[in-house]
Design a protein around this motif. Sequence first.
Motif, mmCIF file in Angstrom:
data_model
loop_
_atom_site.group_PDB
_atom_site.id
_atom_site.type_symbol
_atom_site.label_atom_id
_atom_site.label_comp_id
_atom_site.label_asym_id
_atom_site.label_seq_id
_atom_site.Cartn_x
_atom_site.Cartn_y
_atom_site.Cartn_z
ATOM 1 N N ASN A 42 0.806 -1.227 0.000
ATOM 2 C CA ASN A 42 0.000 0.000 0.000
ATOM 3 C C ASN A 42 0.840 1.280 0.000
ATOM 4 O O ASN A 42 0.346 2.334 0.371
ATOM 5 C CB ASN A 42 -1.001 0.005 1.165
ATOM 6 N N CYS A 43 2.084 1.193 -0.377
ATOM 7 C CA CYS A 43 2.959 2.358 -0.574
ATOM 8 C C CYS A 43 2.964 3.338 0.605
ATOM 9 O O CYS A 43 2.626 4.520 0.447
ATOM 10 C CB CYS A 43 2.569 3.096 -1.851
ATOM 11 N N PRO A 44 3.358 2.895 1.788
ATOM 12 C CA PRO A 44 3.281 3.783 2.947
ATOM 13 C C PRO A 44 4.144 5.042 2.833
ATOM 14 O O PRO A 44 3.734 6.109 3.301
ATOM 15 C CB PRO A 44 3.734 2.905 4.109
ATOM 16 N N ALA A 45 5.299 4.957 2.190
ATOM 17 C CA ALA A 45 6.143 6.154 2.055
ATOM 18 C C ALA A 45 5.485 7.172 1.122
ATOM 19 O O ALA A 45 5.598 8.383 1.342
ATOM 20 C CB ALA A 45 7.534 5.772 1.560
ATOM 21 N N PHE A 46 4.795 6.699 0.087
ATOM 22 C CA PHE A 46 4.045 7.620 -0.769
ATOM 23 C C PHE A 46 2.903 8.253 0.017
ATOM 24 O O PHE A 46 2.653 9.459 -0.105
ATOM 25 C CB PHE A 46 3.480 6.919 -2.013
ATOM 26 N N GLU A 47 2.203 7.447 0.786
ATOM 27 C CA GLU A 47 1.038 7.960 1.519
ATOM 28 C C GLU A 47 1.428 9.115 2.439
ATOM 29 O O GLU A 47 0.640 10.040 2.631
ATOM 30 C CB GLU A 47 0.357 6.836 2.299
ATOM 31 N N LYS A 48 2.643 9.089 2.980
ATOM 32 C CA LYS A 48 3.105 10.200 3.823
ATOM 33 C C LYS A 48 3.260 11.486 3.015
ATOM 34 O O LYS A 48 3.209 12.584 3.571
ATOM 35 C CB LYS A 48 4.445 9.853 4.473
ATOM 36 N N LEU A 49 3.442 11.343 1.706
ATOM 37 C CA LEU A 49 3.648 12.500 0.831
ATOM 38 C C LEU A 49 2.414 12.838 -0.006
ATOM 39 O O LEU A 49 2.421 13.786 -0.782
ATOM 40 C CB LEU A 49 4.822 12.212 -0.116
ATOM 41 N N ARG A 50 1.366 12.073 0.142
ATOM 42 C CA ARG A 50 0.166 12.210 -0.699
ATOM 43 C C ARG A 50 -0.361 13.643 -0.736
ATOM 44 O O ARG A 50 -0.750 14.136 -1.803
ATOM 45 C CB ARG A 50 -0.939 11.271 -0.205
ATOM 46 N N ALA A 51 -0.390 14.324 0.369
ATOM 47 C CA ALA A 51 -0.967 15.676 0.418
ATOM 48 C C ALA A 51 -0.225 16.656 -0.491
ATOM 49 O O ALA A 51 -0.819 17.629 -0.954
ATOM 50 C CB ALA A 51 -0.959 16.195 1.855
ATOM 51 N N ASP A 52 1.035 16.397 -0.770
ATOM 52 C CA ASP A 52 1.825 17.286 -1.609
ATOM 53 C C ASP A 52 2.097 16.718 -3.003
ATOM 54 O O ASP A 52 2.845 17.312 -3.772
ATOM 55 C CB ASP A 52 3.160 17.604 -0.930
ATOM 56 N N ALA A 53 1.504 15.574 -3.305
ATOM 57 C CA ALA A 53 1.715 14.946 -4.607
ATOM 58 C C ALA A 53 0.869 15.631 -5.669
ATOM 59 O O ALA A 53 -0.192 16.189 -5.385
ATOM 60 C CB ALA A 53 1.364 13.466 -4.526
ATOM 61 N N GLY A 54 1.349 15.552 -6.895
ATOM 62 C CA GLY A 54 0.618 16.129 -8.020
ATOM 63 C C GLY A 54 -0.467 15.186 -8.519
ATOM 64 O O GLY A 54 -0.561 14.022 -8.102
ATOM 65 N N ALA A 55 -1.274 15.692 -9.433
ATOM 66 C CA ALA A 55 -2.389 14.904 -9.980
ATOM 67 C C ALA A 55 -1.899 13.629 -10.660
ATOM 68 O O ALA A 55 -2.525 12.575 -10.552
ATOM 69 C CB ALA A 55 -3.192 15.755 -10.959
ATOM 70 N N GLU A 56 -0.786 13.722 -11.380
ATOM 71 C CA GLU A 56 -0.253 12.539 -12.074
ATOM 72 C C GLU A 56 0.159 11.459 -11.066
ATOM 73 O O GLU A 56 -0.111 10.274 -11.270
ATOM 74 C CB GLU A 56 0.942 12.952 -12.935
ATOM 75 N N GLU A 57 0.790 11.878 -10.000
ATOM 76 C CA GLU A 57 1.203 10.919 -8.966
ATOM 77 C C GLU A 57 -0.014 10.303 -8.272
ATOM 78 O O GLU A 57 -0.036 9.103 -8.005
ATOM 79 C CB GLU A 57 2.120 11.592 -7.927
ATOM 80 N N LEU A 58 -1.017 11.118 -8.004
ATOM 81 C CA LEU A 58 -2.230 10.604 -7.364
ATOM 82 C C LEU A 58 -2.939 9.581 -8.249
ATOM 83 O O LEU A 58 -3.407 8.544 -7.774
ATOM 84 C CB LEU A 58 -3.173 11.753 -7.003
ATOM 85 N N ALA A 59 -2.979 9.861 -9.543
ATOM 86 C CA ALA A 59 -3.616 8.929 -10.481
ATOM 87 C C ALA A 59 -2.835 7.614 -10.537
ATOM 88 O O ALA A 59 -3.429 6.529 -10.566
ATOM 89 C CB ALA A 59 -3.709 9.558 -11.865
ATOM 90 N N TYR A 60 -1.518 7.701 -10.533
ATOM 91 C CA TYR A 60 -0.710 6.480 -10.594
ATOM 92 C C TYR A 60 -0.836 5.683 -9.295
ATOM 93 O O TYR A 60 -0.885 4.449 -9.325
ATOM 94 C CB TYR A 60 0.758 6.806 -10.904
ATOM 95 N N ALA A 61 -0.925 6.380 -8.180
ATOM 96 C CA ALA A 61 -1.123 5.691 -6.899
ATOM 97 C C ALA A 61 -2.457 4.948 -6.904
ATOM 98 O O ALA A 61 -2.539 3.808 -6.417
ATOM 99 C CB ALA A 61 -1.067 6.687 -5.738
ATOM 100 N N ASP A 62 -3.477 5.575 -7.447
ATOM 101 C CA ASP A 62 -4.784 4.909 -7.554
ATOM 102 C C ASP A 62 -4.698 3.686 -8.459
ATOM 103 O O ASP A 62 -5.299 2.652 -8.177
ATOM 104 C CB ASP A 62 -5.848 5.876 -8.068
ATOM 105 N N PHE A 63 -3.951 3.789 -9.550
ATOM 106 C CA PHE A 63 -3.748 2.637 -10.423
ATOM 107 C C PHE A 63 -3.059 1.499 -9.667
ATOM 108 O O PHE A 63 -3.500 0.351 -9.719
ATOM 109 C CB PHE A 63 -2.926 3.048 -11.656
ATOM 110 N N LEU A 64 -1.972 1.810 -8.976
ATOM 111 C CA LEU A 64 -1.242 0.768 -8.243
ATOM 112 C C LEU A 64 -2.110 0.104 -7.175
ATOM 113 O O LEU A 64 -1.948 -1.080 -6.896
ATOM 114 C CB LEU A 64 0.025 1.343 -7.599
ATOM 115 N N ALA A 65 -3.028 0.874 -6.609
ATOM 116 C CA ALA A 65 -3.927 0.336 -5.591
ATOM 117 C C ALA A 65 -5.107 -0.416 -6.201
ATOM 118 O O ALA A 65 -5.942 -0.959 -5.477
ATOM 119 C CB ALA A 65 -4.428 1.471 -4.699
ATOM 120 N N GLY A 66 -5.194 -0.415 -7.526
ATOM 121 C CA GLY A 66 -6.283 -1.121 -8.192
ATOM 122 C C GLY A 66 -7.578 -0.341 -8.231
ATOM 123 O O GLY A 66 -8.635 -0.892 -8.528
#
Length: 183
Positions: A78-102
């Motif tokens: 579940n990408c915990p290190a990304f989740e700590k940065l989620r609030a500052d991530a861009g739209a592209e990163e958020l979309a890719y995180a959603d893809f990785l999470a299915g």
Amino acid sequence: MIFLSACGGGPPAPAWQANAKFSLDAYQQAYLRGDSRVADIEFERAKAELRSTGNASLVARAELVRCAVRAASLEFDNCPAFEKLRADAGAEELAYADFLAGRAARAAADDPLSRLVNLGVQFNAGKASPDSIAAAVEISSGQGWRRPLLAWLGAQEKRAEAAGDREALQRIRRRIALVAGES
């Protein structure tokens, strides 16, 4: 890109960009080969270069690269290190995180790693077929990527065992032993 800017007479790209890209690429290859020690060192180097910019979105992107490479190897956390940065991530990163999470679809890419990541996401969502698992085995094998190859062969082994297919099970176990250096 760096080459083009240097030839075009424009200013050279900052060193952190080349250093981060080199280390992130080296991380991916080391991880996929199964060399965790080198992979960890290279990933930390890449993150250090990206952190030097103060741009959390760049660091978030690197964390997503790590999660994607792990998904290609059937390792999900579940990408915990990304989740700590989620609030500052861009739209592209958020979309890719959603893809990785299915939680979202993504356009298919032709490169082997992208295809393997996509198959890993499908596997994690319970949507992997025997054909898709076989494709992942072949992609991993064709690239010489030991870590995902062992993971996908393990998935094949479990399916063969559940189906009671002794011949396939023995063949898969011989291949696992070969890849693991046990034969």
